[in-house]
Design a protein around this motif. Sequence first.
Motif, PDB file in Angstrom:
ATOM      1  N   GLY A  59      30.045  25.636  41.566  1.00 36.23           N
ATOM      2  CA  GLY A  59      28.677  25.764  42.017  1.00 36.23           C
ATOM      3  C   GLY A  59      28.483  26.778  43.120  1.00 36.23           C
ATOM      4  N   GLU A  60      29.589  27.186  43.761  1.00 33.47           N
ATOM      5  CA  GLU A  60      29.509  28.135  44.870  1.00 33.47           C
ATOM      6  C   GLU A  60      30.102  29.494  44.520  1.00 33.47           C
ATOM      7  OE1 GLU A  60      27.975  27.887  47.813  1.00 33.47           O
ATOM      8  OE2 GLU A  60      27.188  25.952  47.144  1.00 33.47           O
ATOM      9  N   ARG A  61      31.330  29.482  43.991  1.00 37.21           N
ATOM     10  CA  ARG A  61      31.939  30.744  43.582  1.00 37.21           C
ATOM     11  C   ARG A  61      33.136  30.495  42.679  1.00 37.21           C
ATOM     12  NH1 ARG A  61      33.617  34.484  48.048  1.00 37.21           N
ATOM     13  NH2 ARG A  61      31.909  33.538  49.190  1.00 37.21           N
ATOM     14  N   VAL A  62      33.433  31.484  41.881  1.00 36.10           N
ATOM     15  CA  VAL A  62      34.604  31.451  41.018  1.00 36.10           C
ATOM     16  C   VAL A  62      35.207  32.852  40.984  1.00 36.10           C
ATOM     17  CG1 VAL A  62      33.175  31.868  38.951  1.00 36.10           C
ATOM     18  CG2 VAL A  62      35.469  30.897  38.704  1.00 36.10           C
ATOM     19  N   VAL A  63      36.534  32.917  41.063  1.00 32.07           N
ATOM     20  CA  VAL A  63      37.256  34.185  41.014  1.00 32.07           C
ATOM     21  C   VAL A  63      38.418  34.039  40.045  1.00 32.07           C
ATOM     22  CG1 VAL A  63      38.622  35.880  42.292  1.00 32.07           C
ATOM     23  CG2 VAL A  63      36.655  34.783  43.396  1.00 32.07           C
ATOM     24  N   ALA A  64      38.529  34.986  39.127  1.00 33.03           N
ATOM     25  CA  ALA A  64      39.647  35.022  38.183  1.00 33.03           C
ATOM     26  C   ALA A  64      40.431  36.304  38.399  1.00 33.03           C
ATOM     27  CB  ALA A  64      39.142  34.952  36.748  1.00 33.03           C
ATOM     28  N   ILE A  65      41.760  36.202  38.387  1.00 33.78           N
ATOM     29  CA  ILE A  65      42.621  37.366  38.543  1.00 33.78           C
ATOM     30  C   ILE A  65      43.640  37.364  37.412  1.00 33.78           C
ATOM     31  CG2 ILE A  65      44.247  38.596  40.015  1.00 33.78           C
ATOM     32  CD1 ILE A  65      42.954  37.275  42.432  1.00 33.78           C
ATOM     33  N   LEU A  66      43.702  38.468  36.660  1.00 37.13           N
ATOM     34  CA  LEU A  66      44.687  38.663  35.601  1.00 37.13           C
ATOM     35  C   LEU A  66      45.652  39.750  36.061  1.00 37.13           C
ATOM     36  CD1 LEU A  66      42.159  37.368  34.255  1.00 37.13           C
ATOM     37  CD2 LEU A  66      42.781  38.552  32.154  1.00 37.13           C
ATOM     38  N   THR A  67      46.943  39.583  35.775  1.00 31.81           N
ATOM     39  CA  THR A  67      47.953  40.491  36.315  1.00 31.81           C
ATOM     40  C   THR A  67      48.823  41.112  35.230  1.00 31.81           C
ATOM     41  OG1 THR A  67      49.671  38.791  36.618  1.00 31.81           O
ATOM     42  CG2 THR A  67      48.053  39.042  38.380  1.00 31.81           C
ATOM     43  N   ALA A  68      49.274  42.323  35.486  1.00 36.47           N
ATOM     44  CA  ALA A  68      50.206  43.006  34.581  1.00 36.47           C
ATOM     45  C   ALA A  68      51.094  43.916  35.411  1.00 36.47           C
ATOM     46  CB  ALA A  68      49.451  43.830  33.539  1.00 36.47           C
ATOM     47  N   GLY A  69      52.319  44.124  34.940  1.00 37.96           N
ATOM     48  CA  GLY A  69      53.230  45.032  35.629  1.00 37.96           C
ATOM     49  C   GLY A  69      54.393  44.294  36.261  1.00 37.96           C
ATOM     50  N   SER A  70      54.950  44.872  37.320  1.00 38.87           N
ATOM     51  CA  SER A  70      56.117  44.310  38.002  1.00 38.87           C
ATOM     52  C   SER A  70      55.865  42.865  38.416  1.00 38.87           C
ATOM     53  CB  SER A  70      56.447  45.151  39.240  1.00 38.87           C
ATOM     54  OG  SER A  70      57.398  44.490  40.058  1.00 38.87           O
ATOM     55  N   LEU A  71      56.716  41.965  37.929  1.00 37.28           N
ATOM     56  CA  LEU A  71      56.526  40.546  38.217  1.00 37.28           C
ATOM     57  C   LEU A  71      56.702  40.256  39.704  1.00 37.28           C
ATOM     58  CD1 LEU A  71      55.951  37.817  36.879  1.00 37.28           C
ATOM     59  CD2 LEU A  71      58.421  37.500  36.643  1.00 37.28           C
ATOM     60  N   SER A  72      57.653  40.921  40.351  1.00 41.36           N
ATOM     61  CA  SER A  72      57.857  40.677  41.779  1.00 41.36           C
ATOM     62  C   SER A  72      56.635  41.097  42.586  1.00 41.36           C
ATOM     63  CB  SER A  72      59.097  41.425  42.279  1.00 41.36           C
ATOM     64  OG  SER A  72      58.960  42.822  42.113  1.00 41.36           O
ATOM     65  N   VAL A  73      56.009  42.192  42.180  1.00 40.59           N
ATOM     66  CA  VAL A  73      54.808  42.662  42.884  1.00 40.59           C
ATOM     67  C   VAL A  73      53.636  41.715  42.647  1.00 40.59           C
ATOM     68  CG1 VAL A  73      53.077  44.495  43.010  1.00 40.59           C
ATOM     69  CG2 VAL A  73      55.510  45.081  42.885  1.00 40.59           C
ATOM     70  N   THR A  74      53.401  41.340  41.387  1.00 36.45           N
ATOM     71  CA  THR A  74      52.244  40.494  41.095  1.00 36.45           C
ATOM     72  C   THR A  74      52.406  39.092  41.674  1.00 36.45           C
ATOM     73  OG1 THR A  74      53.147  39.893  38.914  1.00 36.45           O
ATOM     74  CG2 THR A  74      51.648  41.779  39.008  1.00 36.45           C
ATOM     75  N   GLN A  75      53.616  38.527  41.605  1.00 40.08           N
ATOM     76  CA  GLN A  75      53.817  37.190  42.149  1.00 40.08           C
ATOM     77  C   GLN A  75      53.661  37.179  43.666  1.00 40.08           C
ATOM     78  OE1 GLN A  75      57.519  35.466  40.768  1.00 40.08           O
ATOM     79  NE2 GLN A  75      56.469  34.528  39.036  1.00 40.08           N
ATOM     80  N   THR A  76      54.202  38.201  44.328  1.00 42.60           N
ATOM     81  CA  THR A  76      54.070  38.269  45.784  1.00 42.60           C
ATOM     82  C   THR A  76      52.614  38.468  46.186  1.00 42.60           C
ATOM     83  OG1 THR A  76      56.289  39.225  45.962  1.00 42.60           O
ATOM     84  CG2 THR A  76      54.853  39.457  47.870  1.00 42.60           C
ATOM     85  N   THR A  77      51.911  39.315  45.450  1.00 38.47           N
ATOM     86  CA  THR A  77      50.491  39.540  45.728  1.00 38.47           C
ATOM     87  C   THR A  77      49.697  38.248  45.585  1.00 38.47           C
ATOM     88  OG1 THR A  77      50.615  41.846  44.992  1.00 38.47           O
ATOM     89  CG2 THR A  77      48.431  40.824  45.051  1.00 38.47           C
ATOM     90  N   MET A  78      49.926  37.509  44.500  1.00 37.53           N
ATOM     91  CA  MET A  78      49.204  36.264  44.285  1.00 37.53           C
ATOM     92  C   MET A  78      49.568  35.228  45.352  1.00 37.53           C
ATOM     93  SD  MET A  78      47.177  36.970  41.926  1.00 37.53           S
ATOM     94  CE  MET A  78      46.448  35.347  42.143  1.00 37.53           C
ATOM     95  N   ALA A  79      50.830  35.217  45.759  1.00 35.68           N
ATOM     96  CA  ALA A  79      51.240  34.270  46.798  1.00 35.68           C
ATOM     97  C   ALA A  79      50.520  34.564  48.114  1.00 35.68           C
ATOM     98  CB  ALA A  79      52.752  34.339  46.996  1.00 35.68           C
ATOM     99  N   ARG A  80      50.376  35.840  48.459  1.00 36.16           N
ATOM    100  CA  ARG A  80      49.691  36.204  49.699  1.00 36.16           C
ATOM    101  C   ARG A  80      48.198  35.902  49.616  1.00 36.16           C
ATOM    102  NH1 ARG A  80      52.420  41.914  51.835  1.00 36.16           N
ATOM    103  NH2 ARG A  80      54.579  41.149  51.892  1.00 36.16           N
ATOM    104  N   LEU A  81      47.600  36.150  48.453  1.00 43.29           N
ATOM    105  CA  LEU A  81      46.175  35.840  48.290  1.00 43.29           C
ATOM    106  C   LEU A  81      45.940  34.337  48.390  1.00 43.29           C
ATOM    107  CD1 LEU A  81      45.321  38.259  45.339  1.00 43.29           C
ATOM    108  CD2 LEU A  81      44.520  38.468  47.705  1.00 43.29           C
ATOM    109  N   ARG A  82      46.813  33.554  47.770  1.00 45.55           N
ATOM    110  CA  ARG A  82      46.667  32.094  47.804  1.00 45.55           C
ATOM    111  C   ARG A  82      46.901  31.565  49.219  1.00 45.55           C
ATOM    112  NH1 ARG A  82      49.953  31.240  44.148  1.00 45.55           N
ATOM    113  NH2 ARG A  82      48.517  31.143  42.375  1.00 45.55           N
ATOM    114  N   GLU A  83      47.873  32.151  49.910  1.00 42.80           N
ATOM    115  CA  GLU A  83      48.158  31.748  51.291  1.00 42.80           C
ATOM    116  C   GLU A  83      46.949  31.995  52.191  1.00 42.80           C
ATOM    117  OE1 GLU A  83      51.013  34.048  53.843  1.00 42.80           O
ATOM    118  OE2 GLU A  83      52.199  32.210  53.652  1.00 42.80           O
ATOM    119  N   ALA A  84      46.282  33.129  51.973  1.00 39.49           N
ATOM    120  CA  ALA A  84      45.095  33.443  52.767  1.00 39.49           C
ATOM    121  C   ALA A  84      43.969  32.458  52.483  1.00 39.49           C
ATOM    122  CB  ALA A  84      44.634  34.873  52.481  1.00 39.49           C
TER     123      ALA A  84
END
Length: 241
Positions: free
Chosen positions: A41-66
């Motif tokens: 009801g307030e907001r929704v965000v979807a993120i799809l990833t491709a490429g280096s798994l170490s880069v995408t996993q670390t990026t998602m971990a930092r976004l989730r941590e924030a």
Amino acid sequence: MTYCVGLLLDEGMVLLSDTRTNAGLDNIATYRKMFLFEEPGERVVAILTAGSLSVTQTTMARLREAVEDPDATPDNSIMMAPTMLKVAEIVGNTLSHVRQDIDARMEASKVSTSASMIVAGQRRGGAMRMFLVYPEGNFIEATEDTPYLQIGEHKYGKPILDRVVRPSTSLDDARKAVLLSMDSTLRSNLSVGMPLDFAVIEKDACRVTTRRRIEKGDPDFSRMSLAWSEALRDGFTKIQI
């Protein structure tokens, strides 16, 4: 490798990703590449990833941590950002910083650290928006002229999207289009594989209205794939030159 696709339509957004990261006779790995954040009801965000798994996993971990940080601010949390444009900027900056960090460590081994992402969503009172974020952190936005975005092994699934997808395309037809686009990719590239993650975000719902994991051997997907193959063969035989 992978294949992810997102459609931005008048009625909502349709998203699909595979889960294969490595393909070989004895080395096949599966990782989720679609990540959904929502405050219904307030907001929704979807993120799809491709490429280096170490880069995408670390990026998602930092976004989730924030997002989970009690001291988060609209400048670093995708769930507090005032606009979807700001969300894309946060994702782009995070991806760029992670890639540069990992690239510096992996330079000697010549391992690719390239990665890209599709960012889509809507906040209450705002418009639905969808962006393709490049490894450097810059991005482009889906428009009425190009109402879909792809990352990964996109060339096999692009023709059907070019032919049938318009902003006015219904969500039901869009679902069919992305699944057929994925089916074409699965048939032509072993680096893309099941299971698939599928999601629909209806306009102004500000939540994920449909989500589904499609496993290998799914009867509905298999039936659609067979029907598409038969339709193509039938159309081919009818064409006169």
